[in-house]
Design an enzyme around this catalytic site. Structure first.
Site, short mmCIF file in Angstrom:
data_model
loop_
_atom_site.label_atom_id
_atom_site.label_comp_id
_atom_site.label_asym_id
_atom_site.label_seq_id
_atom_site.Cartn_x
_atom_site.Cartn_y
_atom_site.Cartn_z
N HIS A 8 0.88 -1.34 -0.07
CA HIS A 8 -0.04 -0.13 -0.22
C HIS A 8 0.97 1.10 0.11
CE1 HIS A 8 0.24 -0.62 4.39
NE2 HIS A 8 0.68 0.29 4.69
N HIS A 81 3.88 7.04 3.41
CA HIS A 81 4.82 5.98 3.38
C HIS A 81 4.46 5.18 2.50
CE1 HIS A 81 1.82 4.36 6.16
NE2 HIS A 81 2.43 3.06 5.53
N GLU A 130 7.75 1.18 4.98
CA GLU A 130 7.35 0.38 5.89
C GLU A 130 7.54 -1.06 5.24
OE1 GLU A 130 3.16 0.63 6.62
OE2 GLU A 130 2.87 -1.42 7.91
#
Lengths: 139, 139
Positions: A8, A81, A130
């Site tokens: 994502h 992010h 991440e």
């Protein structure tokens, strides 16, 4: 290690409700999850499906939310992010540390229920990154 | 209109060469295109493959490059834009304009050789958004 799926793109917003309206009504999203709280991370999140990945809308939750600082600099919200999948989070931790990249905290449970960690943007070309263990049975 | 594939995440960098090293050596990318110039847009670009989308590395090209301003604020680089695919760029233009979203210029040829336009981040929740006609025969 091989670069994994982009699970994502994290997008910070002052209002998930307003962002969901934007993604549905203007961008044409049809798959939008119910928002839910992640108190341990100080965020409220909601996933918007695209055909090949997801947008994770993130709203501050609580006074200590790490998103307040981002929104102070970017009041309308913005890209926060990128999240890549790995098959094994502990192998990935050892890999990144071996490359001299600084982790922001220890692996912990993320929005998809698997272990995640963040890598410092200063070691990732300015991109807060991440790393997330692929959920079992996904894809 | 339906939300299309996330074709790529645009990531600005002061040095494509340094970013390619980061994506190959630390993030484990194996598919990395040759960098090429897009003089009309004032950028040099390079695509990094992930299993489901691409990262578009963007370096300033020339004095008038729109990336200089971004790098002045983010010297290490960072997330610059998100690009979604649409089947028909002119239909998409009419759709976004009908929703009151401000386009940054007219449709023009983008890095993948098809027509693209950008939508103002103020109308996209703080996210500079590129809309791109899907290349014929892609996917």
């Amino acid at each position: 290690m091989k670069l994994g799926r982009l699970n994502h793109v994290g997008v910070a917003t002052p209002s998930i409700e307003a962002s969901v309206a934007l993604y549905r009504d203007v961008l044409g999203a049809t798959g939008v999850s119910e928002p839910f709280d992640l108190p341990a991370q100080g965020v409220r999140v909601c996933f918007v499906d695209t055909p090949n990945t997801q947008i994770e809308l993130i709203e501050p939750l609580g006074q200590a939310s790490p998103i307040h600082g981002f929104l102070a600099k970017n009041p309308a919200g913005g890209q926060h992010h990128l999240c890549y999948e790995v098959p094994d989070i502990l192998e990935a931790k050892a890999w990144f540390e071996g490359k001299g990249a600084r982790l922001l905290g220890e692996p912990r449970i993320g929005a998809h229920g698997t272990l995640i960690f963040f890598v410092h943007p200063k070691d990732m070309g300015g991109v807060l990154t991440e790393i997330m263990e692929t959920p079992k049975g996904a894809h």
